[in-house]
Scaffold this motif. Sequence first.
Motif, PDB file in Angstrom:
ATOM      1  N   PRO A   1      37.925  25.219  45.320  1.00  0.00           N
ATOM      2  CA  PRO A   1      38.878  25.272  46.443  1.00  0.00           C
ATOM      3  C   PRO A   1      40.141  26.083  46.124  1.00  0.00           C
ATOM      4  N   ASP A   2      40.592  26.083  44.864  1.00  0.00           N
ATOM      5  CA  ASP A   2      41.766  26.863  44.464  1.00  0.00           C
ATOM      6  C   ASP A   2      41.377  27.811  43.329  1.00  0.00           C
ATOM      7  N   PRO A   3      40.620  28.859  43.640  1.00  0.00           N
ATOM      8  CA  PRO A   3      40.128  29.742  42.572  1.00  0.00           C
ATOM      9  C   PRO A   3      41.237  30.592  41.980  1.00  0.00           C
ATOM     10  N   ILE A   4      41.058  30.964  40.722  1.00  0.00           N
ATOM     11  CA  ILE A   4      42.035  31.854  40.093  1.00  0.00           C
ATOM     12  C   ILE A   4      41.923  33.260  40.675  1.00  0.00           C
ATOM     13  N   ILE A   5      40.721  33.621  41.113  1.00  0.00           N
ATOM     14  CA  ILE A   5      40.483  34.893  41.807  1.00  0.00           C
ATOM     15  C   ILE A   5      39.667  34.592  43.058  1.00  0.00           C
ATOM     16  N   ASP A   6      40.165  34.987  44.196  1.00  0.00           N
ATOM     17  CA  ASP A   6      39.492  34.705  45.467  1.00  0.00           C
ATOM     18  C   ASP A   6      38.447  35.792  45.741  1.00  0.00           C
ATOM     19  N   LEU A   7      37.226  35.555  45.275  1.00  0.00           N
ATOM     20  CA  LEU A   7      36.157  36.544  45.441  1.00  0.00           C
ATOM     21  C   LEU A   7      35.726  36.693  46.897  1.00  0.00           C
ATOM     22  N   ARG A   8      36.125  35.757  47.752  1.00  0.00           N
ATOM     23  CA  ARG A   8      35.746  35.857  49.166  1.00  0.00           C
ATOM     24  C   ARG A   8      36.398  37.073  49.841  1.00  0.00           C
ATOM     25  N   LEU A   9      37.419  37.606  49.194  1.00  0.00           N
ATOM     26  CA  LEU A   9      38.071  38.800  49.740  1.00  0.00           C
ATOM     27  C   LEU A   9      37.112  39.980  49.830  1.00  0.00           C
ATOM     28  N   PHE A  10      36.095  39.982  48.983  1.00  0.00           N
ATOM     29  CA  PHE A  10      35.135  41.084  48.987  1.00  0.00           C
ATOM     30  C   PHE A  10      34.268  41.100  50.249  1.00  0.00           C
ATOM     31  N   LYS A  11      34.386  40.061  51.077  1.00  0.00           N
ATOM     32  CA  LYS A  11      33.666  40.076  52.347  1.00  0.00           C
ATOM     33  C   LYS A  11      34.235  41.133  53.296  1.00  0.00           C
ATOM     34  N   GLY A  12      35.495  41.486  53.097  1.00  0.00           N
ATOM     35  CA  GLY A  12      36.108  42.509  53.943  1.00  0.00           C
ATOM     36  C   GLY A  12      35.654  43.897  53.529  1.00  0.00           C
ATOM     37  N   ARG A  13      35.198  44.676  54.500  1.00  0.00           N
ATOM     38  CA  ARG A  13      34.650  45.999  54.180  1.00  0.00           C
ATOM     39  C   ARG A  13      35.686  46.901  53.533  1.00  0.00           C
ATOM     40  N   ASN A  14      36.881  46.956  54.113  1.00  0.00           N
ATOM     41  CA  ASN A  14      37.900  47.840  53.558  1.00  0.00           C
ATOM     42  C   ASN A  14      38.309  47.429  52.148  1.00  0.00           C
ATOM     43  N   PHE A  15      38.397  46.124  51.930  1.00  0.00           N
ATOM     44  CA  PHE A  15      38.776  45.659  50.600  1.00  0.00           C
ATOM     45  C   PHE A  15      37.685  45.991  49.583  1.00  0.00           C
ATOM     46  N   LEU A  16      36.445  45.722  49.923  1.00  0.00           N
ATOM     47  CA  LEU A  16      35.325  45.972  49.006  1.00  0.00           C
ATOM     48  C   LEU A  16      35.189  47.457  48.685  1.00  0.00           C
ATOM     49  N   VAL A  17      35.089  48.270  49.715  1.00  0.00           N
ATOM     50  CA  VAL A  17      34.866  49.699  49.513  1.00  0.00           C
ATOM     51  C   VAL A  17      36.093  50.361  48.887  1.00  0.00           C
ATOM     52  N   GLY A  18      37.275  49.993  49.368  1.00  0.00           N
ATOM     53  CA  GLY A  18      38.497  50.582  48.825  1.00  0.00           C
ATOM     54  C   GLY A  18      38.701  50.236  47.363  1.00  0.00           C
ATOM     55  N   THR A  19      38.437  48.985  47.005  1.00  0.00           N
ATOM     56  CA  THR A  19      38.580  48.576  45.607  1.00  0.00           C
ATOM     57  C   THR A  19      37.574  49.307  44.727  1.00  0.00           C
ATOM     58  N   ALA A  20      36.347  49.460  45.210  1.00  0.00           N
ATOM     59  CA  ALA A  20      35.339  50.195  44.438  1.00  0.00           C
ATOM     60  C   ALA A  20      35.771  51.643  44.223  1.00  0.00           C
ATOM     61  N   ALA A  21      36.284  52.284  45.283  1.00  0.00           N
ATOM     62  CA  ALA A  21      36.680  53.689  45.186  1.00  0.00           C
ATOM     63  C   ALA A  21      37.856  53.876  44.228  1.00  0.00           C
ATOM     64  N   ILE A  22      38.900  53.050  44.364  1.00  0.00           N
ATOM     65  CA  ILE A  22      40.081  53.222  43.520  1.00  0.00           C
ATOM     66  C   ILE A  22      39.773  52.867  42.067  1.00  0.00           C
ATOM     67  N   SER A  23      38.866  51.914  41.843  1.00  0.00           N
ATOM     68  CA  SER A  23      38.542  51.489  40.476  1.00  0.00           C
ATOM     69  C   SER A  23      37.729  52.545  39.744  1.00  0.00           C
ATOM     70  N   VAL A  24      36.707  53.085  40.403  1.00  0.00           N
ATOM     71  CA  VAL A  24      35.901  54.137  39.769  1.00  0.00           C
ATOM     72  C   VAL A  24      36.756  55.381  39.535  1.00  0.00           C
ATOM     73  N   GLY A  25      37.561  55.747  40.534  1.00  0.00           N
ATOM     74  CA  GLY A  25      38.431  56.905  40.381  1.00  0.00           C
ATOM     75  C   GLY A  25      39.417  56.727  39.238  1.00  0.00           C
ATOM     76  N   PHE A  26      40.015  55.536  39.133  1.00  0.00           N
ATOM     77  CA  PHE A  26      40.970  55.286  38.061  1.00  0.00           C
ATOM     78  C   PHE A  26      40.278  55.285  36.698  1.00  0.00           C
ATOM     79  N   ALA A  27      39.049  54.758  36.632  1.00  0.00           N
ATOM     80  CA  ALA A  27      38.305  54.759  35.367  1.00  0.00           C
ATOM     81  C   ALA A  27      38.096  56.183  34.865  1.00  0.00           C
ATOM     82  N   LEU A  28      37.708  57.092  35.761  1.00  0.00           N
ATOM     83  CA  LEU A  28      37.495  58.493  35.374  1.00  0.00           C
ATOM     84  C   LEU A  28      38.814  59.144  34.964  1.00  0.00           C
TER      85      LEU A  28
END
Length: 519
Positions: free
Chosen positions: A262-289
């Motif tokens: 009920p009180d997670p340290i990381i709210d993984l349910r946020l990944f249900k949002g398309r913009n959050f999921l796709v945007g996080t994937a894009a910025i993370s891969v780009g930053f890794a490179l």
Amino acid sequence: MSTATAFQPPPPLTGGKLVLGSFAVALATFMNVLDSSIANVAIPTISGNLGVSVHEGTWVITLFAAANAVAIPLTGWLTQRVGQIRLFVGSLLLFVLASWLCGIAPNLTALLAARILQGAVAGPLIPLSQAILLGSFPKEKSSQALALWAMTATVGPIAGPALGGWMTDSYSWAWIFYINVPVGLFAAAVTWAVYRDRESPVRKLPIDTVGLASLITWVAALQIMLDKGKDLDWFASPVIIALGVVALLSFLFFVIWELTEPDPIIDLRLFKGRNFLVGTAAISVGFALFFANLVVLPQWMQQYLAYPAVNAGLVTAPLGIFAVLLAPVVGKLLPKAELRVLATLAFLGFAAVFFMRSQYTTGVDTFTLVLPTLLQGIPMALFFVPLTAIILSGLPPEKIPAAAGLSNFVRVFFGAAGTSLATTVWNDRAVLHHARLAEQASPGNPRYTAALESIQSAMHLSPGQSVAFFERGLNAQAIMLGLNDIFWVSAVIFVAIVPLIWLTRPTKGAMSGAAAAAH
């Protein structure tokens, strides 16, 4: 004890207090960002002084980033338990202590332990610095507060490599850490003097200890596996297999636990949002490179082009020039621009820069090295802010802090993992190119024989010396070709991510102050 409902935010600062407080908080931000890049040019020197390989020396960067990533999601909970100002000043003082421990480290093990502590205590500094600055300015001037923060954070990549190279060459690599001691103490003292009466309310909150333990377990196991994989021949080693199993099982447990807590340290349910999921994937891969290439480039210049650390730092320093100059322009574009267009331009700009680098040769001149680095500042200016706005668009205000922390965690962790993978792939590709080139270096090949005779005649070497000289050149060429592969693949991935950006819903408009916290 105050409660969150009764708390009234203190009025904005004015006059000298505003100037002094903003300067201290910005200085702390600068120190934190500086520390993420200042060590890049010192890795070959640190490795040599401690008697380890450059690959092992890179752990100084990756373990700092991994520890920093784990600490970021704890910022919200710690702020409510300790208080915003006390947490910020406490983190600064612990950062100073960890920096001093890094400087006096007698061996790699001690240095890595200090860097892990340094990364962990640095976690709250970036989001808290933004929150404190926003609270210092009137609401109508919040854009000025964020501009000040962005300018400070962007100057770090300019000053870090050059300052780190100069200190390493002129004094000792330890001074890249010692420099944090006076700066951190000054920033902590001034921050406490200005802001101690502006503390946020505190309240006791339960912490998701099981989720935190599983998070630390899978991140640590995965990062160690990536860092040690090359040395232990990957999955031919039972140690790597064991680390892989631990990482996988603890990650699966972490996901299941966080989705049911009920009180997670990381709210993984946020990944249900398309913009959050796709945007996080894009910025993370780009930053890794981006981050991985920022680490391997100075190493190559120092090891194989014989650049002193200070020169390697000066070559990479122009990275932030255009990013700083274009920040006000991007700020004016945001309210009316289609953010997916800006993000697309950023990724295509990065792709162009890395394609330019993929054409490097062993005889590359300094201008050819500097030009892509200078131009890279243009896509940098278009990278973080538009993608952060996309990530947080459509979220209710109460979800923004958790979303900012989660996207930041994923981005920083990808930076650490990307660096480990890049150094490993670089080595593997260099070995492959060396084997292919060596196939042609046989006594039966007349071109090889002619090359040896030419070397022997021109340099007055013995047959054995000419063979050794040829082998050194062949090895340098193989290393260069391996690095070119890294650059070329990075360019391709940046282009491949562009369609991903357009899977997000249309977003137009500038970020709010809360949205900026993801950066």
